[in-house]
Design a protein around this motif. Structure first.
Motif, short mmCIF file in Angstrom:
data_model
loop_
_atom_site.label_atom_id
_atom_site.label_comp_id
_atom_site.label_asym_id
_atom_site.label_seq_id
_atom_site.Cartn_x
_atom_site.Cartn_y
_atom_site.Cartn_z
N UNK A 1 0.97 -1.22 -0.16
CA UNK A 1 -0.01 -0.17 0.03
C UNK A 1 1.00 1.26 -0.05
N UNK A 2 0.49 2.41 -0.88
CA UNK A 2 1.38 3.35 -0.93
C UNK A 2 0.81 4.48 -0.12
N UNK A 3 1.45 5.42 0.64
CA UNK A 3 0.90 6.61 1.14
C UNK A 3 0.66 7.80 0.22
N UNK A 4 -0.64 8.33 0.62
CA UNK A 4 -1.01 9.28 -0.33
C UNK A 4 0.15 10.50 -0.16
N UNK A 5 0.35 11.15 -1.14
CA UNK A 5 1.25 12.15 -1.32
C UNK A 5 0.73 13.37 -0.74
N UNK A 6 1.77 13.92 0.24
CA UNK A 6 1.13 15.08 1.03
C UNK A 6 1.78 16.22 0.12
N UNK A 7 0.80 17.38 0.19
CA UNK A 7 1.48 18.61 -0.28
C UNK A 7 2.42 19.47 0.36
N UNK A 8 3.32 19.67 -0.44
CA UNK A 8 4.57 20.48 0.35
C UNK A 8 4.34 22.06 0.08
N UNK A 9 4.32 22.56 1.42
CA UNK A 9 3.93 23.91 1.63
C UNK A 9 5.22 24.76 2.13
N UNK A 10 5.00 26.02 2.06
CA UNK A 10 6.05 26.96 2.72
C UNK A 10 5.61 28.18 3.06
N UNK A 11 6.19 28.79 3.87
CA UNK A 11 5.70 30.10 4.53
C UNK A 11 5.47 31.08 3.39
N UNK A 12 4.80 32.17 3.45
CA UNK A 12 4.70 33.29 2.28
C UNK A 12 5.98 33.82 2.23
N UNK A 13 6.87 34.01 3.36
CA UNK A 13 8.19 34.74 3.25
C UNK A 13 9.29 33.94 2.47
N UNK A 14 9.04 32.79 2.32
CA UNK A 14 10.08 31.77 1.71
C UNK A 14 9.59 32.01 0.08
N UNK A 15 8.28 31.77 0.04
CA UNK A 15 7.70 31.90 -1.39
C UNK A 15 8.22 33.31 -1.91
N UNK A 16 8.35 34.40 -1.33
CA UNK A 16 8.46 35.59 -1.81
C UNK A 16 10.00 35.73 -2.23
N UNK A 17 10.69 35.22 -1.55
CA UNK A 17 12.01 35.11 -1.57
C UNK A 17 12.31 34.37 -2.89
#
Length: 122
Positions: A1-17
């Motif tokens: 059985x495979x695990x469902x893929x989790x969505x990778x997220x980041x803080x807005x500051x990281x995304x802005x950078x």
């Protein structure tokens, strides 16, 4: 059985950078939530009007200002530039071509030349 893929997220500051923009200049909905990797990729692939405008006119974060002026972040600090600048302000500094900018550009050129020399030695 495979695990469902989790969505990778980041803080807005990281995304802005990663997008090369100043977080405080982004829309409130961008600043308040988390950004998934898919959302970041979508913003990079097809930037909305606010992102295009920020990239064109600023205000730009220090690392972008340094690149646009051709100096290091430390060189900016030595030149007295401590905060974000708009494209117009960067262009004004380039047009003025102050002594500190000439010096820091020459320092940066020497650093690049030395890095290239060391890379070729390997």
């Amino acid at each position: 059985m495979t695990k469902p893929k989790t969505t990778q997220t980041m803080k807005p500051a990281t995304a802005a950078k990663k997008l090369g923009v100043l977080l405080s200049a982004t829309p409130a909905e961008f600043q308040e939530g988390v950004v998934s990797r898919d959302e970041l990729n979508a913003l990079q692939a097809a930037p909305p009007a606010w992102l295009t405008e920020l990239r064109r006119n600023g205000p730009h974060p220090r690392q972008v200002v340094a690149v646009k002026l051709g100096v290091s972040n430390s060189g900016l600090a030595r030149g007295g530039i401590t905060g974000p600048l708009t494209t117009a302000e960067i262009d004004a500094i380039k047009a003025e071509d102050p002594e500190w900018l000439k010096h820091e550009r020459s320092v940066q050129a020497e650093v690049r030349k030395e890095a290239q020399r060391l890379k070729q030695r390997r």
